[in-house]
Design a protein around this motif. Structure first.
Motif, PDB file in Angstrom:
ATOM      1  N   ALA A  35       0.011  16.830  -3.978  1.00  0.00           N
ATOM      2  CA  ALA A  35       0.423  15.427  -3.866  1.00  0.00           C
ATOM      3  C   ALA A  35       1.692  15.313  -3.042  1.00  0.00           C
TER       4      ALA A  35
ATOM      5  N   GLU B  21       0.834  -1.207   0.000  1.00  0.00           N
ATOM      6  CA  GLU B  21       0.000   0.000   0.000  1.00  0.00           C
ATOM      7  C   GLU B  21       0.865   1.252   0.000  1.00  0.00           C
TER       8      GLU B  21
ATOM      9  N   ALA C  19       2.163   1.822  -3.442  1.00  0.00           N
ATOM     10  CA  ALA C  19       1.110   2.346  -4.312  1.00  0.00           C
ATOM     11  C   ALA C  19       0.902   3.841  -4.064  1.00  0.00           C
ATOM     12  N   ILE C  20       0.926   4.250  -2.794  1.00  0.00           N
ATOM     13  CA  ILE C  20       0.760   5.667  -2.456  1.00  0.00           C
ATOM     14  C   ILE C  20       1.920   6.488  -3.003  1.00  0.00           C
TER      15      ILE C  20
ATOM     16  N   LEU D 238       3.985   5.734  -5.535  1.00  0.00           N
ATOM     17  CA  LEU D 238       3.958   5.765  -6.996  1.00  0.00           C
ATOM     18  C   LEU D 238       2.869   6.703  -7.503  1.00  0.00           C
ATOM     19  N   GLY D 239       1.674   6.618  -6.910  1.00  0.00           N
ATOM     20  CA  GLY D 239       0.587   7.501  -7.328  1.00  0.00           C
ATOM     21  C   GLY D 239       0.905   8.961  -7.076  1.00  0.00           C
ATOM     22  N   SER D 240       1.487   9.262  -5.917  1.00  0.00           N
ATOM     23  CA  SER D 240       1.824  10.646  -5.591  1.00  0.00           C
ATOM     24  C   SER D 240       2.891  11.184  -6.533  1.00  0.00           C
TER      25      SER D 240
ATOM     26  N   TRP E  11       3.411  10.183  -9.587  1.00  0.00           N
ATOM     27  CA  TRP E  11       2.791  10.385 -10.906  1.00  0.00           C
ATOM     28  C   TRP E  11       2.053  11.718 -10.946  1.00  0.00           C
ATOM     29  N   VAL E  12       1.266  11.985  -9.910  1.00  0.00           N
ATOM     30  CA  VAL E  12       0.517  13.245  -9.873  1.00  0.00           C
ATOM     31  C   VAL E  12       1.474  14.437  -9.835  1.00  0.00           C
TER      32      VAL E  12
END
Length: 236
Positions: free
Chosen positions: A99, A76, A79-80, A82-84, A86-87
């Motif tokens: 982000a 998790e 994932a947080i 990587l997503g942050s 990307w944003v």
């Protein structure tokens, strides 16, 4: 399974039951002893989980408990991160800064071992071509979506033909080189997609639109082929 993962699993099990669950049942599902279960229950209660019950009776988790960041699993956290990232690299500057700020807040309350995992994450975002620049502030569009406000836009299509529209925006799509606003267009009396770099001017109106944006989003999804990932922009 680490203790953090076990505590997370315990919370998820309790959330899946509306009525008290015996300690024996919980311990069996987690593969631990009753003594360890009682310690885990006490730990969660100290962290703010409103777990009601006692040994021999059963336990139930009252509504309203939010997992603290230290309860994230390693997957998790990745994932947080990587997503942050990307944003921060793909979204507009204001959302990218948010982000990075959110990630810093999460890091500040993580225990040291997990903070190291977050800082040393090997999941990276590759370089991207710079997106087309907007003349408008995307924050205003996001505000319209949240508040269900109508938006007056001056738009130029792919042939540079200008038009003026009143739109009910309910979604904003982020692509590699451009962004797409999705909304109900009063001029076309239907759902349309607008590239935000082609909006030359915008004005947030005082009027709110009458239909809930969640309903329009579901309706828009139903009208588009569920397997298609392409979004075309309004050309007329």
């Amino acid at each position: 399974m680490s203790r953090a993962q076990r505590l997370l699993a315990l919370i998820q099990i309790l959330r899946s039951h509306r009525f008290p669950v015996s300690g024996e049942h919980l311990a069996s599902e987690l593969g631990i002893s009753l003594r360890t279960l009682y310690r885990d229950i006490a730990t969660l209660q100290e962290q703010g989980a409103n777990i009601v019950g006692e040994a021999g009776v059963g336990y139930v988790l009252q509504a309203g408990f939010t997992l603290p960041p230290l309860m994230f699993t390693e997957d998790e956290l990745e994932a947080i991160v990587l997503g942050s990232r990307w944003v921060a690299n793909r979204a507009d500057e204001r959302l990218g800064d948010s982000a990075a700020s959110a990630l810093a807040k999460i890091a500040s309350v993580l225990p040291t071992p997990l903070r190291r995992e977050l800082d040393d994450s090997g999941l990276l975002i590759g370089p991207a071509r710079p997106p087309h620049q907007e003349q408008i502030d995307l924050q205003a569009i996001r505000q319209c979506i949240r508040q269900q406000s109508k938006l007056l836009i001056h738009y130029s299509d792919q042939h540079d033909a200008p038009s003026q529209r009143i739109v009910w925006p309910f979604a904003l799509g982020y692509f590699e080189q451009f962004r797409i606003m999705v909304g109900w267009c009063e001029l076309r009396d239907g759902y349309r997609h607008f590239r935000t770099d082609r909006i030359t001017r915008q004005e947030v109106l005082q009027q709110t639109y009458s239909r809930p944006r969640q309903v329009m989003l579901r309706e828009w999804r139903q009208q588009n082929h569920p397997q298609s990932q392409a979004i075309t922009t309004d050309r007329n």
